[in-house]
Design an enzyme around this catalytic site. Structure first.
Site, mmCIF file in Angstrom:
data_model
loop_
_atom_site.group_PDB
_atom_site.id
_atom_site.type_symbol
_atom_site.label_atom_id
_atom_site.label_comp_id
_atom_site.label_asym_id
_atom_site.label_seq_id
_atom_site.Cartn_x
_atom_site.Cartn_y
_atom_site.Cartn_z
ATOM 1 N N TYR A 48 -2.751 -12.819 2.888
ATOM 2 C CA TYR A 48 -2.420 -12.473 1.496
ATOM 3 C C TYR A 48 -1.243 -13.290 0.960
ATOM 4 O O TYR A 48 -1.428 -14.195 0.144
ATOM 5 C CB TYR A 48 -2.095 -10.979 1.387
ATOM 6 C CG TYR A 48 -3.232 -10.054 1.732
ATOM 7 C CD1 TYR A 48 -4.204 -9.737 0.782
ATOM 8 C CD2 TYR A 48 -3.344 -9.488 2.990
ATOM 9 C CE1 TYR A 48 -5.240 -8.868 1.085
ATOM 10 C CE2 TYR A 48 -4.386 -8.623 3.303
ATOM 11 C CZ TYR A 48 -5.322 -8.318 2.344
ATOM 12 O OH TYR A 48 -6.346 -7.463 2.644
ATOM 13 N N LYS A 72 0.815 -1.220 0.000
ATOM 14 C CA LYS A 72 0.000 0.000 0.000
ATOM 15 C C LYS A 72 0.848 1.270 0.000
ATOM 16 O O LYS A 72 0.374 2.331 -0.412
ATOM 17 C CB LYS A 72 -0.968 0.000 1.187
ATOM 18 C CG LYS A 72 -1.887 -1.217 1.254
ATOM 19 C CD LYS A 72 -2.556 -1.506 -0.069
ATOM 20 C CE LYS A 72 -3.512 -2.691 -0.072
ATOM 21 N NZ LYS A 72 -2.981 -3.992 0.374
ATOM 22 N N TYR A 117 -12.220 -14.678 2.645
ATOM 23 C CA TYR A 117 -11.136 -13.731 2.911
ATOM 24 C C TYR A 117 -10.780 -13.775 4.396
ATOM 25 O O TYR A 117 -11.661 -13.719 5.254
ATOM 26 C CB TYR A 117 -11.594 -12.317 2.515
ATOM 27 C CG TYR A 117 -10.664 -11.231 2.999
ATOM 28 C CD1 TYR A 117 -9.540 -10.880 2.261
ATOM 29 C CD2 TYR A 117 -10.901 -10.582 4.202
ATOM 30 C CE1 TYR A 117 -8.669 -9.899 2.717
ATOM 31 C CE2 TYR A 117 -10.046 -9.597 4.666
ATOM 32 C CZ TYR A 117 -8.930 -9.264 3.928
ATOM 33 O OH TYR A 117 -8.076 -8.308 4.384
HETATM 34 C C1 LIG Z 1 -3.783 -5.174 0.182
HETATM 35 C C2 LIG Z 1 -2.849 -6.325 0.126
HETATM 36 C C3 LIG Z 1 -2.769 -7.135 -1.023
HETATM 37 C C4 LIG Z 1 -3.681 -6.994 -2.195
HETATM 38 O O1 LIG Z 1 -3.447 -5.856 -2.953
HETATM 39 P P1 LIG Z 1 -4.692 -5.206 -3.727
HETATM 40 O O2 LIG Z 1 -4.115 -4.056 -4.416
HETATM 41 O O3 LIG Z 1 -5.682 -4.856 -2.654
HETATM 42 O O4 LIG Z 1 -5.248 -6.235 -4.636
HETATM 43 C C5 LIG Z 1 -1.843 -8.149 -1.046
HETATM 44 N N1 LIG Z 1 -1.039 -8.375 0.016
HETATM 45 C C6 LIG Z 1 -1.089 -7.632 1.129
HETATM 46 C C7 LIG Z 1 -0.184 -7.975 2.235
HETATM 47 C C8 LIG Z 1 -2.000 -6.581 1.229
HETATM 48 O O5 LIG Z 1 -2.051 -5.859 2.351
#
Ligand SMILES: *Cc1c(COP(=O)(O)O)cnc(C)c1O
Length: 340
Positions: free
Chosen positions: A297, A57, A271
Site C-alpha cells: 500500500y 483500519k 494487488y
Molecule cells: C487497507 C489499507 C489501505 C487502503 O485503505 P482502503 O480504505 O481499503 O482503501 C491503505 N494502506 C494500508 C496499509 C491498508 O492496510
C-alpha cells in the site's frame, strides 16, 4: 453553524469506541523533499494509530466495533488476504474488547513462501487469539463469511460481520472524523496543502476523507493512489461510500462530484505484487527519513507521489501531505521482494 462544528456534531451522534492513539502526528520529510527537488512533503502518521502495530483500519474499527457492541455481538467475523492489515487490526480490536474473532483469509495474491504464509500480519492474527480459516484465491469472501456466520449462530454465538477493509459506510466514518483532525492540524500549522495523497484499495479511507474534507475544506484535494490495478472499479466504490457518508451525516447540499480523484499506474501487475517503483519508494523513505513504508500500500502510494513530483505536477512552493496508512508488518513477509 460553521461547517466544522456541523461535521463534529454529526460525528458525535454516531456510536464510537476509542481504540486509536489520536491525533496522529503530522511531520515534515525535508530530506525526501530535497532529494526529489520537489514540494514540501508532510506525512500524516496513521501508521501510528497504536492498536496492534497500527494503521488506517483502526479509525474505521472505532465505529465498526461500536456497532458490533450495540448489536450485542460476542464474535466478529472479517475477511482479507493472508497479509491483510485490516484483519490484523480487527483481531487486535476484538481481543481488546473481549470479543471472539473469526477470519476468512483468501489466497488472492500470487505470492507465497514460508515468510508470506506465516509471518507478519498472519502471525499477529494468531497471537491476538483469532481463529483463521484459510481459503483459496477464487473463494467469494462474502459467501464464505455468511456460511461461517450461519455455523456460528447454530452454535449459539452472536456474530457481527465486517466487510473487506472495513469499507462500508460505518467504517468510512473513521475517515470523515480524520478529515476534521487533519483540517485542524493543518490550520494550527498554518499550511494550505495542494493535495493529500494515500493508498486506496477497498475505498473506505478515501470515501470518508473525501466526504469529510469536501464538507469543511473543498480546496484540499484528496488523491487516492490505486493499488488494486483496478482504478475504475475502485473509483466507483469510493464515490458510493462518499455519497453514503454524506447522506448518513446529513451534510449540506450534495457531495461535490469532482471531490473523488484516483491516480493510477502505480499498482503494477496486480494487488500485492511488488514493483520497482515501490522498492525505490520504500528504500528512499527508509534511508532518508528513517520512515518505514510497506510493499502493498504505502510503498506504491509513495511511488505515486514520487512519480507525480517527477512529472512536475507540483511546484517547489507547494505543500503535499502523504497520508501514511500503515502496513509495515508486511515488510517481513515480503523480505524476499525487498532484499537487493
Ligand atoms: C487497507 C489499507 C489501505 C487502503 O485503505 P482502503 O480504505 O481499503 O482503501 C491503505 N494502506 C494500508 C496499509 C491498508 O492496510
Amino acid at each position: 453553524m460553521a461547517a466544522t462544528d456541523r461535521l463534529r456534531a454529526a460525528l458525535a451522534a454516531q456510536p464510537r469506541v476509542s481504540l486509536a492513539h489520536l491525533p496522529t502526528p503530522i511531520e515534515p520529510l525535508p530530506r525526501l523533499s530535497a532529494a526529489l527537488g520537489g514540494p514540501r512533503i508532510l506525512v500524516k502518521r496513521d501508521d501510528c494509530t497504536g492498536l496492534g502495530l497500527g494503521g488506517n483500519k483502526t479509525r474505521k474499527l472505532e465505529f465498526l466495533m461500536a456497532e458490533a457492541q450495540q448489536q450485542g455481538a460476542d464474535t466478529v467475523i472479517t475477511t482479507g488476504g493472508i497479509q491483510s492489515n485490516h484483519v490484523r487490526q480487527t483481531a487486535a480490536a476484538a481481543a481488546k474488547l473481549g470479543l471472539a474473532c473469526e477470519l476468512v483469509l483468501t489466497r488472492v495474491v500470487p505470492w507465497g513462501g514460508d515468510d508470506y504464509e506465516r509471518s507478519g500480519n498472519i502471525q499477529l492474527d494468531r497471537l491476538f487469539g483469532a481463529t483463521v480459516h484459510l481459503h483459496d484465491g477464487g473463494t467469494d469472501r462474502n459467501t464464505a463469511m455468511a456460511a461461517l456466520a450461519t455455523a456460528l449462530k447454530a452454535d449459539g454465538k452472536r456474530p457481527f460481520t465486517i466487510p473487506t477493509g472495513g469499507s462500508n459506510v460505518t467504517g468510512a466514518l473513521g475517515y470523515a472524523a480524520a478529515a476534521l483532525e487533519i483540517f485542524e492540524q493543518l490550520h494550527t500549522l498554518g499550511v494550505k496543502p495542494k493535495a493529500i495523497l494515500h493508498a486506496c484499495s477497498s475505498g473506505g479511507t478515501q470515501g470518508g476523507l473525501s466526504a469529510g474534507l469536501a464538507a469543511i475544506d473543498p480546496a484540499l484535494r484528496v488523491v487516492g493512489v490505486d493499488v488494486d490495478a483496478n482504478p475504475e472499479s475502485v473509483e466507483g466504490t469510493v464515490r458510493q461510500l462518499a455519497e453514503e457518508v454524506w447522506a448518513l451525516l446529513n451534510l449540506d447540499g450534495a457531495l461535490p462530484p469532482d471531490c473523488i480523484t484516483l491516480e493510477s499506474g502505480y499498482a503494477g501487475e496486480a494487488y500485492g505484487l511488488p514493483t520497482t517503483a515501490m522498492r525505490e519508494a520504500v528504500n528512499l523513505c527508509a534511508e532518508l527519513e528513517g520512515l518505514l513504508l510497506d510493499p502493498v500500500y504505502s510503498g506504491k502510494a509513495m511511488a505515486g507521489l514520487i512519480g507525480m513530483i517527477r512529472a512536475n505536477r507540483f511546484t517547489k512552493d507547494d505543500t503535499v501531505v502523504f497520508l501514511h496508512t500503515g502496513g509495515t508488518p508486511a515488510l517481513f513477509p515480503y523480505r524476499d521482494a525487498l532484499e537487493s
